[in-house]
Design a protein around this motif. Structure first.
Motif, mmCIF file in Angstrom:
data_model
loop_
_atom_site.group_PDB
_atom_site.id
_atom_site.type_symbol
_atom_site.label_atom_id
_atom_site.label_comp_id
_atom_site.label_asym_id
_atom_site.label_seq_id
_atom_site.Cartn_x
_atom_site.Cartn_y
_atom_site.Cartn_z
ATOM 1 N N SER A 2 0.802 -1.213 0.000
ATOM 2 C CA SER A 2 0.000 0.000 0.000
ATOM 3 C C SER A 2 0.841 1.272 0.000
ATOM 4 C CB SER A 2 -0.940 -0.001 1.207
ATOM 5 O OG SER A 2 -0.174 -0.049 2.390
ATOM 6 N N LYS A 3 1.948 1.293 0.709
ATOM 7 C CA LYS A 3 2.798 2.479 0.768
ATOM 8 C C LYS A 3 4.250 2.078 0.505
ATOM 9 C CE LYS A 3 -0.068 5.111 3.851
ATOM 10 N NZ LYS A 3 -0.087 6.015 4.993
ATOM 11 N N PRO A 4 4.649 2.010 -0.784
ATOM 12 C CA PRO A 4 6.027 1.612 -1.078
ATOM 13 C C PRO A 4 7.016 2.682 -0.634
ATOM 14 C CG PRO A 4 4.929 2.301 -3.068
ATOM 15 C CD PRO A 4 3.885 2.295 -1.979
ATOM 16 N N ILE A 5 8.203 2.254 -0.285
ATOM 17 C CA ILE A 5 9.277 3.159 0.084
ATOM 18 C C ILE A 5 10.223 3.243 -1.114
ATOM 19 C CG2 ILE A 5 11.208 3.555 1.639
ATOM 20 C CD1 ILE A 5 9.641 1.897 3.711
ATOM 21 N N PHE A 6 10.410 4.448 -1.614
ATOM 22 C CA PHE A 6 11.237 4.650 -2.790
ATOM 23 C C PHE A 6 12.636 5.097 -2.389
ATOM 24 C CE2 PHE A 6 6.914 5.210 -4.319
ATOM 25 C CZ PHE A 6 6.929 4.411 -5.437
ATOM 26 N N SER A 7 13.592 4.684 -3.185
ATOM 27 C CA SER A 7 14.961 5.123 -2.976
ATOM 28 C C SER A 7 15.408 5.928 -4.183
ATOM 29 C CB SER A 7 15.876 3.920 -2.752
ATOM 30 O OG SER A 7 15.860 3.093 -3.889
ATOM 31 N N ILE A 8 16.576 6.502 -4.098
ATOM 32 C CA ILE A 8 17.126 7.298 -5.194
ATOM 33 C C ILE A 8 17.454 6.372 -6.359
ATOM 34 C CG2 ILE A 8 19.068 8.779 -5.855
ATOM 35 C CD1 ILE A 8 19.225 9.621 -2.908
ATOM 36 N N PRO A 9 17.149 6.766 -7.607
ATOM 37 C CA PRO A 9 17.504 5.932 -8.755
ATOM 38 C C PRO A 9 19.009 5.682 -8.817
ATOM 39 C CG PRO A 9 16.134 7.789 -9.420
ATOM 40 C CD PRO A 9 16.476 8.003 -7.995
ATOM 41 N N ASP A 10 19.368 4.459 -9.128
ATOM 42 C CA ASP A 10 20.770 4.077 -9.113
ATOM 43 C C ASP A 10 21.069 3.183 -10.308
ATOM 44 O OD1 ASP A 10 23.370 3.530 -8.406
ATOM 45 O OD2 ASP A 10 22.841 2.179 -6.779
ATOM 46 N N LEU A 11 21.802 3.717 -11.283
ATOM 47 C CA LEU A 11 22.147 2.924 -12.470
ATOM 48 C C LEU A 11 23.131 1.813 -12.155
ATOM 49 C CD1 LEU A 11 22.481 5.227 -15.586
ATOM 50 C CD2 LEU A 11 21.100 3.192 -15.320
ATOM 51 N N THR A 12 23.905 1.964 -11.110
ATOM 52 C CA THR A 12 24.851 0.912 -10.738
ATOM 53 C C THR A 12 24.107 -0.381 -10.436
ATOM 54 O OG1 THR A 12 26.409 2.527 -9.864
ATOM 55 C CG2 THR A 12 26.651 0.263 -9.100
ATOM 56 N N THR A 13 23.033 -0.285 -9.684
ATOM 57 C CA THR A 13 22.240 -1.462 -9.347
ATOM 58 C C THR A 13 21.384 -1.895 -10.529
ATOM 59 O OG1 THR A 13 22.179 -0.715 -7.074
ATOM 60 C CG2 THR A 13 20.613 -2.418 -7.684
ATOM 61 N N PHE A 14 20.763 -0.941 -11.211
ATOM 62 C CA PHE A 14 19.859 -1.252 -12.313
ATOM 63 C C PHE A 14 20.582 -1.977 -13.451
ATOM 64 C CE2 PHE A 14 17.424 -0.189 -16.149
ATOM 65 C CZ PHE A 14 16.191 -0.693 -15.778
ATOM 66 N N ALA A 15 21.777 -1.542 -13.777
ATOM 67 C CA ALA A 15 22.559 -2.174 -14.850
ATOM 68 C C ALA A 15 23.423 -3.314 -14.337
ATOM 69 C CB ALA A 15 23.426 -1.129 -15.552
ATOM 70 N N ARG A 16 23.284 -3.676 -13.084
ATOM 71 C CA ARG A 16 24.013 -4.762 -12.433
ATOM 72 C C ARG A 16 25.534 -4.585 -12.501
ATOM 73 N NH1 ARG A 16 21.306 -10.242 -14.195
ATOM 74 N NH2 ARG A 16 21.337 -9.335 -16.246
ATOM 75 N N LEU A 17 25.961 -3.350 -12.349
ATOM 76 C CA LEU A 17 27.396 -3.073 -12.349
ATOM 77 C C LEU A 17 28.034 -3.406 -11.008
ATOM 78 C CD1 LEU A 17 27.386 0.334 -14.226
ATOM 79 C CD2 LEU A 17 27.867 -1.929 -15.159
ATOM 80 N N ASP A 18 27.221 -3.449 -9.954
ATOM 81 C CA ASP A 18 27.758 -3.793 -8.634
ATOM 82 C C ASP A 18 28.298 -5.214 -8.602
ATOM 83 O OD1 ASP A 18 25.163 -4.670 -8.963
ATOM 84 O OD2 ASP A 18 24.500 -4.141 -6.950
ATOM 85 N N THR A 19 27.764 -6.104 -9.449
ATOM 86 C CA THR A 19 28.292 -7.467 -9.519
ATOM 87 C C THR A 19 29.663 -7.499 -10.203
ATOM 88 O OG1 THR A 19 27.189 -7.935 -11.615
ATOM 89 C CG2 THR A 19 25.979 -8.461 -9.583
ATOM 90 N N LEU A 20 29.987 -6.442 -10.948
ATOM 91 C CA LEU A 20 31.274 -6.342 -11.637
ATOM 92 C C LEU A 20 32.266 -5.485 -10.855
ATOM 93 C CD1 LEU A 20 29.987 -5.701 -15.270
ATOM 94 C CD2 LEU A 20 30.551 -7.888 -14.200
ATOM 95 N N ASP A 21 31.894 -5.061 -9.650
ATOM 96 C CA ASP A 21 32.714 -4.203 -8.800
ATOM 97 C C ASP A 21 32.953 -2.845 -9.464
ATOM 98 O OD1 ASP A 21 34.008 -3.709 -6.382
ATOM 99 O OD2 ASP A 21 35.964 -4.250 -7.204
ATOM 100 N N LEU A 22 31.902 -2.306 -10.104
ATOM 101 C CA LEU A 22 31.965 -1.005 -10.754
ATOM 102 C C LEU A 22 30.865 -0.098 -10.205
ATOM 103 C CD1 LEU A 22 32.354 -2.110 -14.491
ATOM 104 C CD2 LEU A 22 34.156 -1.311 -12.970
ATOM 105 N N THR A 23 31.079 1.202 -10.335
ATOM 106 C CA THR A 23 30.074 2.189 -9.988
ATOM 107 C C THR A 23 29.850 3.079 -11.195
ATOM 108 O OG1 THR A 23 30.733 2.212 -7.676
ATOM 109 C CG2 THR A 23 29.509 4.111 -8.450
ATOM 110 N N CYS A 24 28.601 3.315 -11.536
ATOM 111 C CA CYS A 24 28.259 4.187 -12.658
ATOM 112 C C CYS A 24 28.358 5.634 -12.197
ATOM 113 C CB CYS A 24 26.860 3.866 -13.157
ATOM 114 S SG CYS A 24 26.420 4.797 -14.630
ATOM 115 N N ILE A 25 29.128 6.443 -12.924
ATOM 116 C CA ILE A 25 29.289 7.849 -12.566
ATOM 117 C C ILE A 25 28.762 8.780 -13.653
ATOM 118 C CG2 ILE A 25 31.208 7.476 -10.991
ATOM 119 C CD1 ILE A 25 33.108 8.274 -13.250
#
Length: 145
Positions: A2-25
């Motif tokens: 009913s009341k989702p909690i939103f976080s800041i958009p993050d391309l690092t997580t969305f593009a699965r770069l965190d699995t590659l030990d990278l951060t999108c800048i």
């Protein structure tokens, strides 16, 4: 939910770069392609010869094909620091092997995507190469290996 909690958009997580030990800048997305500017998460400033501390000398850019972002071919532009040892003068660059093997042109996530596309979706190597924006030979070698 009913009341989702939103976080800041993050391309690092969305593009699965965190699995590659990278951060999108940074990002550059057009109708035909997506380019993600990345940096490694880990510092690699210890000399491989003597163990001394290295100073940043300059940066180099490594380009890798990545799994498609939507229907767009996606390229990772990874900024790697090049270091020079203060004690022995040895020069090296950051180790990006979490993102891709040495001399590879497709990221590890891109190779996994290509394998799934070939085995599960039954895509041809030519279609996979077009979706990754690499040559047919490069896509075939990545899938075969």
């Amino acid at each position: 939910m009913s009341k989702p909690i939103f976080s800041i958009p993050d391309l690092t997580t969305f593009a699965r770069l965190d699995t590659l030990d990278l951060t999108c800048i940074g990002q550059h997305i057009t109708a035909h392609k997506a380019v993600l500017k990345c940096r490694p998460n880990t510092a690699d400033d210890r000399c491989r010869r003597c163990g001394g501390h290295g100073d940043i000398r300059d940066t180099v850019l490594r380009r890798l094909a990545h799994e498609p972002f939507g229907h767009r071919p996606t390229t990772l532009h990874i900024r790697l620091h090049r270091y020079k040892c203060i004690e022995c003068g040895h020069v090296w660059r950051q180790d990006p092997t979490n993102a891709a093997p040495i001399r590879a042109t497709i990221s590890r996530a891109g190779v996994n995507w290509a394998l799934c596309a070939r085995v599960i979706d039954q895509d041809t190597v030519s279609v996979i190469a077009d979706k990754l924006a690499v040559s047919r030979h490069t896509a075939n070698s990545a899938v075969r290996d």
